[in-house]
Design a protein around this motif. Structure first.
Motif, PDB file in Angstrom:
ATOM      1  N   ALA A 246      80.950 -18.895 -25.200  1.00  0.00           N
ATOM      2  CA  ALA A 246      81.764 -19.873 -24.476  1.00  0.00           C
ATOM      3  C   ALA A 246      81.115 -20.173 -23.142  1.00  0.00           C
ATOM      4  CB  ALA A 246      83.190 -19.337 -24.278  1.00  0.00           C
ATOM      5  N   THR A 247      79.808 -20.458 -23.216  1.00  0.00           N
ATOM      6  CA  THR A 247      79.027 -20.709 -21.995  1.00  0.00           C
ATOM      7  C   THR A 247      78.796 -22.196 -21.729  1.00  0.00           C
ATOM      8  OG1 THR A 247      76.879 -20.639 -23.136  1.00  0.00           O
ATOM      9  CG2 THR A 247      77.779 -18.536 -22.368  1.00  0.00           C
ATOM     10  N   GLY A 248      79.384 -23.051 -22.552  1.00  0.00           N
ATOM     11  CA  GLY A 248      79.108 -24.476 -22.389  1.00  0.00           C
ATOM     12  C   GLY A 248      77.677 -24.821 -22.759  1.00  0.00           C
ATOM     13  N   GLY A 249      77.125 -24.069 -23.700  1.00  0.00           N
ATOM     14  CA  GLY A 249      75.749 -24.336 -24.129  1.00  0.00           C
ATOM     15  C   GLY A 249      74.708 -23.994 -23.079  1.00  0.00           C
ATOM     16  N   SER A 250      74.945 -22.896 -22.360  1.00  0.00           N
ATOM     17  CA  SER A 250      73.986 -22.497 -21.332  1.00  0.00           C
ATOM     18  C   SER A 250      72.698 -21.959 -21.936  1.00  0.00           C
ATOM     19  CB  SER A 250      74.609 -21.409 -20.426  1.00  0.00           C
ATOM     20  OG  SER A 250      75.674 -21.939 -19.682  1.00  0.00           O
ATOM     21  N   ASN A 251      71.593 -22.328 -21.328  1.00  0.00           N
ATOM     22  CA  ASN A 251      70.269 -21.821 -21.712  1.00  0.00           C
ATOM     23  C   ASN A 251      69.949 -22.050 -23.179  1.00  0.00           C
ATOM     24  OD1 ASN A 251      69.567 -20.520 -19.113  1.00  0.00           O
ATOM     25  ND2 ASN A 251      71.282 -19.183 -19.604  1.00  0.00           N
ATOM     26  N   LEU A 252      70.308 -23.217 -23.678  1.00  0.00           N
ATOM     27  CA  LEU A 252      69.991 -23.527 -25.084  1.00  0.00           C
ATOM     28  C   LEU A 252      68.509 -23.827 -25.268  1.00  0.00           C
ATOM     29  CD1 LEU A 252      72.969 -25.725 -26.359  1.00  0.00           C
ATOM     30  CD2 LEU A 252      72.472 -23.336 -26.873  1.00  0.00           C
ATOM     31  N   GLY A 253      67.919 -24.403 -24.252  1.00  0.00           N
ATOM     32  CA  GLY A 253      66.510 -24.761 -24.353  1.00  0.00           C
ATOM     33  C   GLY A 253      65.628 -23.758 -23.629  1.00  0.00           C
ATOM     34  N   VAL A 254      64.356 -24.122 -23.472  1.00  0.00           N
ATOM     35  CA  VAL A 254      63.410 -23.237 -22.788  1.00  0.00           C
ATOM     36  C   VAL A 254      62.997 -23.856 -21.464  1.00  0.00           C
ATOM     37  CG1 VAL A 254      62.524 -22.223 -24.887  1.00  0.00           C
ATOM     38  CG2 VAL A 254      61.480 -24.314 -24.050  1.00  0.00           C
TER      39      VAL A 254
END
Length: 254
Positions: A246-254
């Motif tokens: 439930a991080t709001g999509g934190s750190n999805l990318g690099v």
């Protein structure tokens, strides 16, 4: 009828921050909410807010992370519940109480390490242990963990370790309690705008924090409370043993 009408819930650390948001949300769904905190006045303020909105709640005062904490918490819960309506038992347990411990591995003092484990990992373990006799079949346990368990976060290594332990407890309890129809899940928030993160008052720091999420903002307590309310409801009856990001999509990318 609301989704938790007729249910009783206990929220540890319910007197402030994410816990307060959870307590108020569960009350709006019809639950009788035991609001735990070590500060009675703060817990009473949450209860008053719930009651003004038409909900039902009572306070549970106990300090976690000290010897005998689980016993003291449940004794206070039993007394509060009996004084409220003479009932007994519990349907929803939310292990939310926790403290922060910042620092890289070479910066964390031993007493700080012991304290964060005592509150964040040991206390939930024994709160569950002593609460199982009160938790009704078909009940819910929701553990508030952290998004730092799925990324490397050296600046809070000890804190992250405690939440990793909570995730393991979640998985184990889900298997242990499944035969009773009790689901056990963890919610993993990212950065949330509460008093545990006072640095968010700095506009530059807040902008940096918002940048972690693909949604471009910092979470509010209500964002996490809504997820917990879902897991506490019958809508989530077929979900157990999960660590729900439930991080709001934190750190999805690099």
């Amino acid at each position: 009828m609301s989704k938790l009408t007729g249910k009783t819930a206990l929220v540890t650390g319910g007197s402030r921050g994410i816990g307060r948001g959870i307590a108020e949300r569960l009350a709006r769904e019809g639950a009788l909410v035991a609001v735990h905190g070590r500060d009675t006045a703060a817990a009473e303020q949450v209860v008053k807010t719930i009651e003004r909105a038409g909900g039902r709640a009572f306070t549970v005062t106990a300090e976690l992370g000290v010897p005998g904490d689980a016993e003291a918490l449940w004794a206070a819960f039993d007394a509060g519940l009996a004084g409220y309506d003479g009932g007994s038992g519990l349907d929803v347990l939310v292990n939310n109480a926790g403290i922060a411990q910042y620092g890289r591995i070479h910066e964390v003092p031993e007493d700080g390490f012991d304290r964060v484990f005592a509150v964040n990992a040991k206390a939930p373990f024994f709160v569950v242990q002593h609460g199982l006799g009160r938790l009704r079949d078909g009940g819910r346990i929701v553990n508030v963990s952290s998004g730092v368990t799925r990324v490397a976060f050296p600046a809070a290594v000890a804190y992250a370790m405690t939440k990793g332990a909570l995730n393991t407890l979640t998985l184990t309890l889900a298997q242990e309690l499944g035969p009773r129809g009790i689901t056990v899940n963890a919610v993993l928030p990212g950065i949330v705008d509460t008093d545990i993160n006072p640095w968010l008052a700095d506009p530059q720091e807040r902008a940096r924090a918002a940048g972690y999420s693909v949604l471009g903002r910092v979470a509010e307590a209500g964002d996490i409370a809504d997820v917990v309310a879902f897991l506490a409801s019958d809508d989530a009856r077929w979900i157990t043993g999960q660590n729900l990001d439930a991080t709001g999509g934190s750190n999805l990318g690099v």
